[in-house]
Design an enzyme around this catalytic site. Sequence first.
Site, PDB file in Angstrom:
ATOM      1  N   CYS A 119       0.828  -1.467   0.088  1.00 45.52           N
ATOM      2  CA  CYS A 119       0.008   0.043  -0.110  1.00 45.52           C
ATOM      3  C   CYS A 119       0.677   1.713   0.305  1.00 45.52           C
ATOM      4  O   CYS A 119       1.639   1.511  -1.213  1.00 45.52           O
ATOM      5  CB  CYS A 119      -0.941  -0.036   1.237  1.00 45.52           C
ATOM      6  N   HIS A 120       0.734   1.759   1.299  1.00 47.39           N
ATOM      7  CA  HIS A 120       1.101   3.298   0.985  1.00 47.39           C
ATOM      8  C   HIS A 120       2.820   3.294   1.793  1.00 47.39           C
ATOM      9  O   HIS A 120       3.630   4.091   1.944  1.00 47.39           O
ATOM     10  CB  HIS A 120       0.694   4.657   2.114  1.00 47.39           C
ATOM     11  N   GLY A 121       2.721   1.678   1.598  1.00 46.27           N
ATOM     12  CA  GLY A 121       4.274   1.907   2.369  1.00 46.27           C
ATOM     13  C   GLY A 121       6.320   2.107   1.248  1.00 46.27           C
ATOM     14  O   GLY A 121       6.300   2.169   1.659  1.00 46.27           O
TER      15      GLY A 121
END
Length: 206
Positions: A119-121
């Site tokens: 995801c936003h990682g």
Amino acid sequence: MAGKKILMLVGEFSEEYEIFVFEQAMHAVGHTVHVVCPDKKAGDILKTSLHDFEGHQTYTEKLGHDYILNKTFSEVDPAEYDAVYAAGGRGPEYIRIDKRVQALVRHFHETGKPIFTICHGAQILMAVDGVLRGREVAALQYCEPEVTLAGGTYIDVAPSGAHVDGNLVSAKGWPGLAAFMRECLKVLGTEIRHGEILMRDERKAA
């Protein structure tokens, strides 16, 4: 094979599922996961979030379960870990500008150890020059421009899928956790075998 040690990088309002599910699954197969947040210590509470798509133009955010951190950030020595995992959610947006977080990511990049992101990682990885350059990476679709500007190639996997590029395992979001963790385990060299289940009476007879 001995269990591996994985360092999970999180911030306030990182994605609930991507913390709890990953940690518990890795512990279930014998690995150790230390979850850290800048300026927090073991025993501190981390507020988490839960993102979902519910018919709007973008995702909604709800408050997730509290998570009790199991490692003090200031005590982390990256050399002691076999892999790093950047959980998604809102946390990556702000912890990526922390020079200490950047130094941790740089260690795993320069040593060639496994790097996992969901995801936003990917926002954490793109904050360190060179980590995504020339690499294929999946992430939430809204991260595509940043991945490209960081020199990477954005891979639009299915929501339930995952992508592997050498030591880099990535996925779009928490619906892909099963595929993501399966690929992470492969990169870690973890093999799971399925055998016959002996019923209790059969075990006694044996």
